[in-house]
Design an enzyme around this catalytic site. Sequence first.
Site, short mmCIF file in Angstrom:
data_model
loop_
_atom_site.label_atom_id
_atom_site.label_comp_id
_atom_site.label_asym_id
_atom_site.label_seq_id
_atom_site.Cartn_x
_atom_site.Cartn_y
_atom_site.Cartn_z
N HIS A 1 6.38 -26.15 -29.93
CA HIS A 1 6.18 -26.47 -28.45
C HIS A 1 6.77 -27.12 -27.08
O HIS A 1 8.42 -27.22 -27.47
CB HIS A 1 4.98 -27.90 -28.88
CG HIS A 1 3.99 -27.54 -29.94
ND1 HIS A 1 3.47 -27.34 -31.00
CD2 HIS A 1 2.80 -27.97 -28.71
CE1 HIS A 1 2.40 -27.37 -31.34
NE2 HIS A 1 2.42 -27.47 -30.14
N LYS B 1 -4.59 -38.07 -25.49
CA LYS B 1 -4.80 -37.91 -23.65
C LYS B 1 -6.60 -38.09 -23.89
O LYS B 1 -6.99 -38.37 -22.87
CB LYS B 1 -4.19 -36.17 -23.93
CG LYS B 1 -4.48 -36.22 -22.07
CD LYS B 1 -3.98 -34.43 -21.90
CE LYS B 1 -4.12 -33.53 -21.92
NZ LYS B 1 -6.50 -33.19 -21.27
#
Length: 927
Positions: free
Chosen positions: A160, A589
Amino acid sequence: MSSTVLSVEPDALPRSGEDAAAIAEDARLRDDIRLLGRILGDTVRDQEGEDVFDAVERIRQTSIRFHRDNDQPARDELVELFDGLSTPATLRIVRAFSYFSHLANLAEDQNNIRQMRLQNGARPGSLVATLAHARAVGISAKELRHFFETALVSPVLTAHPTEVRRKSTMDREMEIARLLDRRERLQMTPEEIEQHEELLRRAVLTLWQTNMLRRTKLTVLDEVANGLSFYDYAFLHEVPRLHGVLEDKLNDDDGAGEELASFLRMGSWIGGDRDGNPFVTAEVMRGTLRLQSRRALRHYLDELHALGSELSIAAHLADISDELRALAENSPDTSPHRAGEPYRLAVSAIYARLAATAHRLGIDDIRAPVAESAPYAEPAELKADLDVLHRSLVANNSAVIARGRLRSLRRAVDCFGFHLASLDMRQNSAVHERTMAELIDKAMPGKSYMAMNEEARIALLAAELRSPRPLASPFVKYSEETVDELAVFRAAAEAHATFGPAAIPQCIISMTKGVSDLLEVVVLLKEVGLVDPAGRSAINVVPLFETIEDLQAAAGIMDRLLGLHDYRRLVDSRGGVQEVMLGYSDSNKDGGFVTSGWELYKAEIELLKIFEHHGVRMRLFHGRGGSVGRGGGPSYDAILAQPAGAVNGQIRITEQGEIITSKYSNPEVGRNNLEVLAAATLEASLLQPRLGAPCVGYLKAMDEISALAFKAYRGLVYETEGFEDYFWSSTVITEIATLNIGSRPASRKKTHKIEDLRAIPWVFSWAQCRLMLPGWYGFGSAVEAWVKAHPEQGMAYLQELNREWPFFRTLLSNMDMVLSKSSIAIASRYAELVADEKLRAAIFGRIKREWHSSIAALLAIMGHQRLLQGNPRLERSIRHRFPYLDPLNHVQVELLKQHRDHAVDEQALRGIQITINGISAGLRNSG
C-alpha cells in the site's frame, strides 16, 4: 547565527512535574537532535549558501510563533517570506526542512532503542512481562508450549503506497542510524569522537545530495524488491532469534529442554494483490515467488557457508553420531584438508543439495554448488539433514555449539521454507463474478449467471463444485479479463507444485457481499486443481468484509456458508480453520472512525457466535493501515482490545508503507515489534478471556454513540453540498497522485466522488493538511448528544467505560494521538485554498467546531487537562517535531497556490512533492 537549525524550543522541553528519568531521557534525545541539526545546518550552509540557511531559520522561528499564538502577524510574515523567495530557493528550503524531519526521526528511534535497553525486556508488551503474568495466574511452561503448537502470528507486508521515501534515501538514513547507535554503545576518545562526527557529516552530505523523490513510477517487482529488503534488515535473523529466546525462557522455567513449535510466519501481498492493480499478473506473481525463494535460499547458503567455517570439529577430538558419519560420507568435498572434519563434510553435502535445489527452482545467480547433487524435494528434507548435525552435537556434549548459528538456521528453514513468505492472492469479488458469469454462460448456453438471484447462484456453484468436469475449455475464446484471471489461478497451482502449498495458502475476496462471492472462487480453484470434487482444498478461501454494511452482514454470510455441506468439507480438509479478514480502511471512509471501530468489534462478537455454533475455529486477519484513520495504532493495545475469544491463538495482521520501515528497518526495533505481536497474541488468547465480556450497558452506550457519530460523519462527508469540491481544493489529493510511490492507481474510477477514492489517499490527504479528519470526526458531537440524552449517567459513565473496557480505552488513546498531531491553525491555511469563500467558511467552520468539541469530549472522558497527558514520552516526541513540521505545511500551502495558479509549473510541483515527503516523515503514520 548558530548552525543548529534543528533546535529544540522551550515548549518541547519536559513539563514541570515530569520525573528526573524523563528529563534525563529527553536530554539525551535533544543532544542527538542538536548534533544532527548542527551537521545538517552546516551542510545546508556549505552546499546552498548563507542566504538559504538564514531563510530556513527565519521561517522556522516565524512558524513557531504562528503555531504557539495563531496570530495574524506571524501568518502575514510567513506569506511575505515566501513571496520573497525564488522557486529554486524555496525547493532548497523545502529539502532542508524535510531532511530535518527525517534526521529527527532517527534521533527519536535511537532514543526508543536506548529506553528498550534500559528496561531490559521488562516492559508491557514484552515476552518477559507476559510470561511473568502467565506464571502468576498459574499457566505452566508445558501449557504454553502446547499453546504454541497451534498458534499462528503472521505479519503480512503489503505494498500500500504510504511510504514516500526512496530506498536510496532509507539506505542513507540507516547508515546514519547505525552511526548514532555506535556513538551510543562505545566509549570513545576525543579523537574517535571527532572521527565519528566526520563519518556522520559524510553520511548527511551524501543524503543531501541524493534525490529525495523517485523519477519514475514503481513497478510491482520494484515493490517486491523493496519489501524483501526488510528480510535482510530484520526478519531472516530476528524471527529465529525470537523463537530461540522464548524457547530458552520456557526451558528455564521447567528444565524440560524441549523445542518450541514455530508459530511466527511471514506473509505478503506484494505481487499477489490484484484488487485494483492491473499490473499484478500471472507472470508478475511467478516472478515474485522466484524473488522470494531466491532471498530465502541465498540466506541458507550464506549461513551454511559460515557454518562450514565454524564447525571445524575434528573426528579424533569429539565423537559423532552414525547418521552424521553417513551424511559426511555423502559429501562431494574430496579435499584432504577436511578428511578428518566430519561436520564440515556434512555441511558441504547439505550445501551441494541446496545449491541444486536453487537450480531446480530456476534460481541460478546465487552461490554455485561444489559438485552435482540431488536437490531437496521440500524444506522438510533440508531441515532433516540439519537436524542430523544438531542431534550429533547434542549427543556428544556439544549442545552449546548446536545452540548457535545451527539453531538459527534450523528455525529459519522451519519458518521460511523455500518460499520465504506466504503470498496471498487478492481480487475484488466483482471480477470473480464477471469471470464466473462468462465461464458459465459459455459452458451452459441459455443460462445467464448475472441474472440469477443469490440462492440460484449458490445452488449452481455448489453443483459445479461437486462436478469433476471443468468449466473452462481450451476451444472457447474468452474475454481478456477472464483469460487473465484463469492465468493467475493456474500460476497459483504451479506455485504449489514448485514451492509447496505454503507459497500461496490464501485467496482473499475483497468486497465480499454474499456466499456466492466465496463459492465463485472455490469453483475457480477447482478449475486448476487446488480444490477437488471430493471435498479437499489446498488453499484457504478468505472473505474480506470492508464497508459498514458488509461488516453488519458478515455473521449471516458466514453462517450460511458454513452450513453448506460442500463448503464445510473444504474447511474440514484445512484443519477446521476458517479465516475471515476485516477491513479497517474502507469501513472508516464509509462510516467514520468511531462507527468503523465499533462495527468491527461487533462483527467479531457475532462471528464468534456463528463459528462456535458450527464448531469451526475462526482466524481473524486484520487489514489495518498505518494511520488511526485506517485502523492503525499500537499493535499491542489493538490486539488486547479484541473481544474475548477473538484471537484464540491465531492472528494475521497487515503491515504496510511507512509502518514497515519504522518497525522493521532496524534489527533491534524489528525484534521488539515481533515480540509485541507474539506477546499480545499470547496474552489475548490465554489471559484476557479471564476478564470476561463487557457489560450490556457498555455495549448499549457504544451503540448509541456510534449511531450519533455516524450521522455526524456521513452528514459532513456524503450529505453536505460542495464537500467534494472543498476536499479536492483544500488538500493535496490531486498532487499525491503525481508521486511515484506505488504501482496501484489512487482511485478506483476517474471521478471526484468520495465513494470512488481509495482509502489511502483519502486518509493521506487529511494528514497532510494536519486535520486528520478520518481519525476523530463525529466523536465530539456524538458525546455531547449522548450525555445530553443520558443526564443520569452523563460523563461519569463514559469515564467508567474508559477505565474498565480495553476497547473503549484503545479507541480514545488512538484518537488522543491523532488529535495531538493535528493543528487547526495549520488547517486554516489550507482552507484558504478554497476559492468559494462561502463554501470555505461553512465547511471549515463546521470542521473547526467539531475539532474543538472532540478534544473537549476526549479530555473530559480521560480526565486530562491536555492531549497525551497520559503518554508523556509521545507528547514530548510530537512537540519536538513541530518546529520543523509546521514550516513544511506553510511552504506546501504557498506552493499549492503557485502551482494551481499556473498551467504548468514543474518546479512548484516538485516542491509540493518534497513537502509531502517531509510532512509524512514528521507525522510518522500518515497513511
